[in-house]
Design an enzyme around this catalytic site. Structure first.
Site, mmCIF file in Angstrom:
data_model
loop_
_atom_site.group_PDB
_atom_site.id
_atom_site.type_symbol
_atom_site.label_atom_id
_atom_site.label_comp_id
_atom_site.label_asym_id
_atom_site.label_seq_id
_atom_site.Cartn_x
_atom_site.Cartn_y
_atom_site.Cartn_z
ATOM 1 N N LYS A 1 -72.574 -59.810 8.433
ATOM 2 C CA LYS A 1 -72.062 -61.046 7.820
ATOM 3 C C LYS A 1 -72.719 -61.277 6.454
ATOM 4 O O LYS A 1 -72.056 -61.637 5.486
ATOM 5 C CB LYS A 1 -72.301 -62.235 8.761
ATOM 6 N N GLN B 1 -76.113 -67.653 15.261
ATOM 7 C CA GLN B 1 -75.674 -66.459 15.985
ATOM 8 C C GLN B 1 -75.940 -66.618 17.492
ATOM 9 O O GLN B 1 -77.040 -66.980 17.892
ATOM 10 C CB GLN B 1 -76.417 -65.223 15.431
ATOM 11 N N ASP C 1 -67.802 -71.432 11.937
ATOM 12 C CA ASP C 1 -67.450 -70.664 13.142
ATOM 13 C C ASP C 1 -66.365 -71.385 13.945
ATOM 14 O O ASP C 1 -65.777 -70.805 14.858
ATOM 15 C CB ASP C 1 -68.693 -70.480 14.035
#
Ligand code: NAD
Length: 293
Positions: A52, A96, A119
């Site tokens: 990412k 994460q 997200d």
């Protein structure tokens, strides 16, 4: 049969984002900035976060990786999230997953400011998506929607069967396919572990979206000729013939289903590569205040 190429599409999206970032910079605007929080030393998580951060560099974003020890307390992690929430320079924040067992994923997710939740996991964004309001849509469902769009797959009036009802894939996918818009306007059947006659239901699907997490679960006898098949699954299986010693397969038995399908995503190179493109897209949307205004 059309092979839906997620690798190619994701690199097209990344190029579009890079072009827009260059324009913003030329106009004297602020560089989009993504912050990623990584707790602990899980190998897979480090790989994902690394990818990412690298993708941010490729499109010209700024990125900040916040690495924390696995024994950090929940309260301390919540404070880190709060500080990023309040940092005006940061447009997007991801934590994460998975997190260590002593930390509540729900509490941490709910602490993320919806305006920075690139997200798309917070209740606010899931609710907005469900209401068909502007929202950050979670990466995998966003990636699938974008593939359907860019391959001009007709969805209106079609029967879409989704296998799997996870919060990150199956459930949001069913909502997106049923909503009033394109892609959408499909008649959706959401199936799960308690569904009876799954194979029979699958055979009625014009569009079959498979997120069951079982290797090669969907076989040719479960697919209607001419169906569009989207395979979300990713499984690593041993393969001594490969240099790496393994290869990736999906939830769909590709070799026997592909000849029947009108379009299909391969594994690897289908849905997977789209997830990072989705994250970058959401971060750009945040930097340009396109979702929450
Ligand atoms: P999950 O394990 O959270 O959910 C699986 C779902 O399948 C559950 O809702 C369950 O009810 C359903 N299910 C289980 N057995 C069933 C059965 N016999 N019949 C019908 N439904 C059944 O999985 P997930 O997180 O949604 O992921 C699914 C797959 O997609 C996994 O292989 C995962 O690795 C992969 N994945 C890929 C990406 C990507 O970027 N390509 C992203 C997320 C997940």
């Amino acid at each position: 049969m059309i092979l839906i190429d997620g690798k190619k599409t994701s690199s097209e999206i990344k190029n579009e984002i890079a072009t827009r970032v260059a324009e913003i910079k030329a106009e004297g605007g602020k560089t989009p900035h993504l912050a990623a929080v990584l707790v602990g030393n899980d190998g897979a998580s480090q790989t994902y976060v690394g990818a990412k951060v690298k993708a941010c560099e490729e499109v010209g974003f700024q990125s900040t990786l916040v690495r924390l020890e696995s024994d950090i307390s929940e309260a301390e992690l919540l404070k880190v999230v709060e500080d990023i929430n309040e940092n005006p320079d940061i447009d997007g924040l991801i934590v994460q997953l998975p997190l260590p067992k002593h930390i509540s994923v729900d509490k941490v997710t709910n602490k993320i400011k919806p305006e920075k939740d690139v997200d798309g996991f917070t209740p606010a964004n899931v609710g907005r998506m469900t209401l068909n309001w502007p929202a950050y849509v979670a990466a995998t469902p966003y990636g699938i929607v974008e593939l359907l769009k860019r391959y001009n797959i007709e969805t209106s009036g079609k029967h879409c069967v989704v296998i799997g009802r996870s919060h990150i894939v199956g459930s949001p996918m069913s909502i997106l396919m049923a909503r009033n818009g394109y892609p959408g306007n499909a008649t959706v059947t959401l199936t799960h572990s308690k569904t009876q006659n799954l194979a029979e239901i699958c055979r009625t699907a014009d569009i079959l979206i498979v997120a069951i997490g079982k290797p090669e679960f969907v076989t040719a006898d479960m697919v209607k000729p001419g169906a569009v098949v989207i395979d979300v699954g990713i499984h690593r299986i041993e393969d001594p013939s490969k240099k790496s010693g393994f290869r990736l397969i999906g939830d769909v038995k590709f070799d026997e289903v592909a000849p029947l399908a009108s379009a299909i995503t391969p594994v690897p190179g289908g849905v997977g590569p789209m997830t990072i493109a989705a994250l970058l897209y959401n971060t750009l949307q945040s930097a340009e205040k396109k979702v929450f205004g």
